[in-house]
Design a protein around this motif. Structure first.
Motif, short mmCIF file in Angstrom:
data_model
loop_
_atom_site.label_atom_id
_atom_site.label_comp_id
_atom_site.label_asym_id
_atom_site.label_seq_id
_atom_site.Cartn_x
_atom_site.Cartn_y
_atom_site.Cartn_z
N LEU A 76 0.84 -1.19 0.00
CA LEU A 76 0.00 0.00 0.00
C LEU A 76 0.87 1.25 0.00
N THR A 77 0.65 2.12 -0.99
CA THR A 77 1.42 3.36 -1.08
C THR A 77 0.58 4.60 -0.89
N GLY A 78 -0.73 4.49 -1.07
CA GLY A 78 -1.58 5.66 -0.96
C GLY A 78 -3.04 5.28 -0.81
N VAL A 79 -3.80 6.21 -0.28
CA VAL A 79 -5.26 6.07 -0.16
C VAL A 79 -5.86 7.38 -0.63
N ILE A 80 -6.87 7.30 -1.50
CA ILE A 80 -7.48 8.50 -2.07
C ILE A 80 -8.96 8.55 -1.72
N ASP A 81 -9.61 9.61 -2.15
CA ASP A 81 -11.05 9.84 -2.01
C ASP A 81 -11.51 9.77 -0.56
N PHE A 82 -11.32 10.89 0.13
CA PHE A 82 -11.72 10.99 1.53
C PHE A 82 -13.07 11.68 1.70
N GLY A 83 -13.89 11.68 0.66
CA GLY A 83 -15.16 12.36 0.72
C GLY A 83 -16.14 11.79 1.73
N CYS A 84 -15.97 10.52 2.10
CA CYS A 84 -16.86 9.88 3.08
C CYS A 84 -16.28 9.90 4.49
N ALA A 85 -15.08 10.42 4.66
CA ALA A 85 -14.37 10.31 5.93
C ALA A 85 -15.07 11.08 7.04
N GLY A 86 -14.79 10.64 8.25
CA GLY A 86 -15.36 11.28 9.43
C GLY A 86 -15.33 10.30 10.59
N ALA A 87 -16.14 10.56 11.58
CA ALA A 87 -16.15 9.73 12.78
C ALA A 87 -17.34 8.79 12.79
N GLY A 88 -17.15 7.60 13.37
CA GLY A 88 -18.24 6.65 13.46
C GLY A 88 -17.79 5.30 13.97
N ASP A 89 -18.56 4.28 13.66
CA ASP A 89 -18.33 2.90 14.06
C ASP A 89 -17.07 2.37 13.38
N PRO A 90 -16.07 1.89 14.13
CA PRO A 90 -14.84 1.40 13.50
C PRO A 90 -15.05 0.25 12.53
#
Length: 305
Positions: free
Chosen positions: A221-235
């Motif tokens: 794994l070198t990268g992660v994209i598209d954080f539009g859904c990110a936030g806090a919640g159930d792990p």
């Protein structure tokens, strides 16, 4: 043009905003004249909410296709600079904040281009190493303590997905060529609903760990994209790779690395299955990558027993 490429040219959503290379050139030239020279070319992806256009060799322009994606653009502008230093792999860097113009109605962004490709569930070179990398990313997200996090998309109780999931199952009953065992997926879904709910504090999540949002090189794994859904919640929301990407042995290693208890595992499997069940009838004719991933998740979730 092959059949899959023809499918990718079809509109995925009602009232999808038309976007093409000429529009992108005009937007860039009007708002970022320093980048007006490089070539613009559509970048094919399995994304469902945004279109991506390469801008020369070092940049990429990302534009929402539907109104719901506009908030994601603003979310990334606000939070990516805060999250990036706390994460173990590369994440998108916003270099230009575009605004509505030229008849295009929403904010859009210019990012630094991140190289490397997306993993394919059937061709992983070292699934165990990738499982460890993914667990490290998820653990790093959970450890973020930056306050004021928005609520993650899909981050609430599993029951909030029930009506849409059951509607998708009934729709799949009417598509026999997909071969989905609707009684079996219903049983898995109902097991997730019965699992004890998360009773701890909400944690930071990416909340959309699909193969198309992961970048790998040499199996790592070198990268992660598209954080539009990110936030806090159930792990449990960030357990998606267990079923959408990893084979069974690596799935177990991923679970062990994150020390996932039985309740969270059941919720995670149900959440991942729910997304797949909803996606398959919606995207089966317009987004081959999403449809393939959905079919893979259904097989993996049922195969786990």
């Amino acid at each position: 043009m092959n059949a899959e490429q023809r499918q990718q040219t079809q509109e995925m959503h009602p009232a999808q905003q038309p976007v093409d290379e000429d529009l992108v050139r005009r937007l860039v030239a009007g708002q970022f004249p320093r980048w007006a020279g490089p070539a613009v070319r559509r970048f094919p992806s399995g994304g469902t909410v945004n279109a991506m256009y390469r801008l020369g060799d070092d940049l990429v322009v990302r534009l929402p296709l539907i109104a719901g994606g506009a908030a994601d653009v603003l979310m990334e502008r606000e939070w990516l600079p805060r999250l990036a230093p706390r994460l173990p792999v590369a994440v998108p860097e916003v270099l230009g904040a575009g605004e509505p113009a030229e008849g295009y109605p929403w904010p859009w962004s210019v990012y630094r281009w991140l190289p490397d490709g997306n993993p394919d569930a059937g061709t992983l070179s070292d699934p165990a190493l990738l499982a460890g990398d993914l667990a490290g990313f998820v653990a790093a997200m959970r450890s973020v303590t930056v306050p004021g996090a928005p609520t993650a998309h899909r981050g609430g109780p599993v029951g909030g997905l029930d009506a849409e999931t059951r509607a998708a199952i009934e729709e799949l009953r009417g598509i026999p060529e997909e071969g989905v065992d609707c009684d079996a997926v219903t049983a898995v879904w109902e097991d997730a609903l019965r699992a004890p709910a998360w009773d701890g504090p909400p944690v930071w999540l990416h909340a959309d760990l699909m193969p198309g949002n992961l970048l790998v090189d040499g199996g790592r794994l070198t990268g992660v994209i598209d954080f539009g859904c990110a936030g806090a919640g159930d792990p449990a929301c960030d357990l998606f790779p267990a079923w959408n990407l990893l084979p069974s042995d690596a799935r177990a290693a991923f679970r062990e690395a994150l020390d996932v208890d039985e309740a969270a595992w059941r919720r995670g499997r149900g959440r991942t299955l729910s997304q797949a069940l909803i996606a398959l009838p919606y995207y089966r004719r317009t987004n081959p990558a999403m449809a393939r991933t959905a079919r893979h998740v259904i097989r993996a979730a049922l195969g786990e027993g």
